[in-house]
Design a protein around this motif. Sequence first.
Motif, PDB file in Angstrom:
ATOM      1  N   ILE A  74      -8.765 -13.283  73.246  1.00 39.81           N
ATOM      2  CA  ILE A  74      -9.084 -12.390  72.088  1.00 39.81           C
ATOM      3  C   ILE A  74      -9.774 -11.070  72.264  1.00 39.81           C
ATOM      4  O   ILE A  74     -10.065 -10.043  71.130  1.00 39.81           O
ATOM      5  CB  ILE A  74     -10.419 -13.506  71.538  1.00 39.81           C
ATOM      6  CG1 ILE A  74      -9.275 -14.408  71.215  1.00 39.81           C
ATOM      7  CG2 ILE A  74     -11.585 -12.706  70.410  1.00 39.81           C
ATOM      8  CD1 ILE A  74     -10.139 -16.632  70.373  1.00 39.81           C
ATOM      9  N   TRP A  75     -11.014 -10.581  73.210  1.00 38.04           N
ATOM     10  CA  TRP A  75     -11.683  -9.605  73.718  1.00 38.04           C
ATOM     11  C   TRP A  75     -10.562  -8.627  73.898  1.00 38.04           C
ATOM     12  O   TRP A  75     -11.034  -7.825  73.760  1.00 38.04           O
ATOM     13  CB  TRP A  75     -12.350 -10.013  75.051  1.00 38.04           C
ATOM     14  CG  TRP A  75     -13.330  -8.446  74.969  1.00 38.04           C
ATOM     15  CD1 TRP A  75     -14.728  -8.834  74.584  1.00 38.04           C
ATOM     16  CD2 TRP A  75     -13.045  -6.818  76.286  1.00 38.04           C
ATOM     17  NE1 TRP A  75     -14.984  -7.105  75.650  1.00 38.04           N
ATOM     18  CE2 TRP A  75     -13.435  -6.335  75.907  1.00 38.04           C
ATOM     19  CE3 TRP A  75     -11.639  -7.553  76.606  1.00 38.04           C
ATOM     20  CZ2 TRP A  75     -13.709  -5.933  76.423  1.00 38.04           C
ATOM     21  CZ3 TRP A  75     -11.363  -5.613  77.107  1.00 38.04           C
ATOM     22  CH2 TRP A  75     -12.409  -5.012  76.781  1.00 38.04           C
ATOM     23  N   ALA A  76      -9.213  -8.850  74.252  1.00 39.97           N
ATOM     24  CA  ALA A  76      -8.088  -7.179  74.678  1.00 39.97           C
ATOM     25  C   ALA A  76      -8.330  -7.302  73.094  1.00 39.97           C
ATOM     26  O   ALA A  76      -8.145  -6.183  72.828  1.00 39.97           O
ATOM     27  CB  ALA A  76      -7.525  -8.291  75.100  1.00 39.97           C
ATOM     28  N   MET A  77      -7.498  -8.412  72.177  1.00 41.48           N
ATOM     29  CA  MET A  77      -7.074  -7.972  71.152  1.00 41.48           C
ATOM     30  C   MET A  77      -8.204  -7.026  69.981  1.00 41.48           C
ATOM     31  O   MET A  77      -7.979  -6.638  69.517  1.00 41.48           O
ATOM     32  CB  MET A  77      -6.737  -9.771  70.137  1.00 41.48           C
ATOM     33  CG  MET A  77      -5.524  -9.718  71.016  1.00 41.48           C
ATOM     34  SD  MET A  77      -4.062  -8.544  70.627  1.00 41.48           S
ATOM     35  CE  MET A  77      -4.255  -8.714  72.310  1.00 41.48           C
ATOM     36  N   ARG A  78      -9.398  -6.861  70.318  1.00 37.83           N
ATOM     37  CA  ARG A  78     -10.347  -6.787  69.308  1.00 37.83           C
ATOM     38  C   ARG A  78     -10.709  -5.134  70.285  1.00 37.83           C
ATOM     39  O   ARG A  78     -12.210  -4.783  69.247  1.00 37.83           O
ATOM     40  CB  ARG A  78     -11.693  -7.926  69.469  1.00 37.83           C
ATOM     41  CG  ARG A  78     -11.209  -9.197  68.163  1.00 37.83           C
ATOM     42  CD  ARG A  78     -12.398  -9.823  68.198  1.00 37.83           C
ATOM     43  NE  ARG A  78     -13.353  -8.997  67.480  1.00 37.83           N
ATOM     44  CZ  ARG A  78     -14.085 -10.168  66.635  1.00 37.83           C
ATOM     45  NH1 ARG A  78     -14.726 -10.926  66.991  1.00 37.83           N
ATOM     46  NH2 ARG A  78     -15.086  -9.083  65.482  1.00 37.83           N
ATOM     47  N   HIS A  79     -10.482  -4.936  71.112  1.00 39.50           N
ATOM     48  CA  HIS A  79     -10.997  -3.957  72.147  1.00 39.50           C
ATOM     49  C   HIS A  79      -9.489  -3.110  72.685  1.00 39.50           C
ATOM     50  O   HIS A  79      -9.196  -2.999  73.101  1.00 39.50           O
ATOM     51  CB  HIS A  79     -11.371  -4.297  73.128  1.00 39.50           C
ATOM     52  CG  HIS A  79     -13.372  -5.100  72.814  1.00 39.50           C
ATOM     53  ND1 HIS A  79     -13.547  -6.132  72.351  1.00 39.50           N
ATOM     54  CD2 HIS A  79     -14.577  -4.346  72.308  1.00 39.50           C
ATOM     55  CE1 HIS A  79     -14.295  -6.376  72.075  1.00 39.50           C
ATOM     56  NE2 HIS A  79     -15.364  -5.256  72.183  1.00 39.50           N
ATOM     57  N   PRO A  80      -9.060  -2.935  71.801  1.00 43.55           N
ATOM     58  CA  PRO A  80      -7.873  -2.286  71.787  1.00 43.55           C
ATOM     59  C   PRO A  80      -7.390  -1.011  72.475  1.00 43.55           C
ATOM     60  O   PRO A  80      -6.996  -0.379  73.392  1.00 43.55           O
ATOM     61  CB  PRO A  80      -7.214  -2.080  70.598  1.00 43.55           C
ATOM     62  CG  PRO A  80      -8.001  -1.613  69.980  1.00 43.55           C
ATOM     63  CD  PRO A  80      -9.134  -2.800  70.338  1.00 43.55           C
ATOM     64  N   ALA A  81      -9.163   0.292  73.212  1.00 42.49           N
ATOM     65  CA  ALA A  81      -8.784   0.560  73.829  1.00 42.49           C
ATOM     66  C   ALA A  81      -9.032   1.071  75.175  1.00 42.49           C
ATOM     67  O   ALA A  81      -8.111   2.062  76.013  1.00 42.49           O
ATOM     68  CB  ALA A  81     -10.299   1.582  73.629  1.00 42.49           C
ATOM     69  N   SER A  82      -9.222  -0.454  75.658  1.00 40.95           N
ATOM     70  CA  SER A  82      -8.718  -1.169  76.964  1.00 40.95           C
ATOM     71  C   SER A  82      -8.222  -2.156  77.637  1.00 40.95           C
ATOM     72  O   SER A  82      -7.844  -1.763  78.230  1.00 40.95           O
ATOM     73  CB  SER A  82     -10.357  -0.777  77.953  1.00 40.95           C
ATOM     74  OG  SER A  82     -11.261  -2.133  76.944  1.00 40.95           O
ATOM     75  N   SER A  83      -7.873  -3.088  76.565  1.00 37.34           N
ATOM     76  CA  SER A  83      -7.156  -4.254  76.395  1.00 37.34           C
ATOM     77  C   SER A  83      -7.735  -4.944  77.635  1.00 37.34           C
ATOM     78  O   SER A  83      -8.483  -4.296  78.218  1.00 37.34           O
ATOM     79  CB  SER A  83      -6.266  -3.734  76.503  1.00 37.34           C
ATOM     80  OG  SER A  83      -5.355  -4.786  76.232  1.00 37.34           O
TER      81      SER A  83
END
Length: 239
Positions: A88-97
């Motif tokens: 979920i963190w990755a989905m909501r932070h696509p700049a770093s994933s």
Amino acid sequence: PHHRSLSWKILLGYLPANTSRHVTTLNRKRSEYRDARKQHYDIPDDSRTNSEQETLRQVLVDVPRTAPEVPLFHNDRIRRCLTRLLYIWAMRHPASSYVQGINDLATPLISVFISGYFPTKDVEEEILSGEIMLDVTDVILEEVEADTYWCLTNLLAGIQDHYTSDQPGMQRMVMRLEELVNRIDADLAGHLRETGIEFMQFAFKWMNCLLLREFRLQRVMRLWDTYLSEGDGGFEDFH
């Protein structure tokens, strides 16, 4: 130790200093996390893009490798929590994933937040050994997962460029370490140069995982007490 769970949540900016607002804040943030879980995780696999499927695959590969020496993280329920919150963190932070190493950063948070529900239990013998999982209800685990997600999010916000493309933050920290060693231990720095060893070869992991693969988790908790107390620069300057 029994103050640590609450202290970290305040120091990470997850909870306000005003204690009268704690319950309202926790209820709201945990509800937001449940919504994010429904949106990003509890969906059919065939509705994910190729990129999303690849991110989930990477998380699923890394989670079983996380803190292999700590029995708590062998528990299937803990692994499912870790998988969900990282994805979920990755989905909501696509700049770093998602980047390898972020999984390690969640382990002190999960351990400390579980221990907050059992203040009389010994962290080393009962929490990290995994014995405590018999007493951890699904409700407790759901709350720990949400709290870990938000605190990890706030922690990473302060070191965001450590995990973006080319990881400039990591490179900056390794360069600063090399500068320090040149200044305070010229003999060691010279020896490393003569033997052809570059700082990036051994120190990258020290920065990427914040020493979580070098020290026992209980020692890392004590380190993080200070990192968090140092404010914005704790996880970079003090580290």
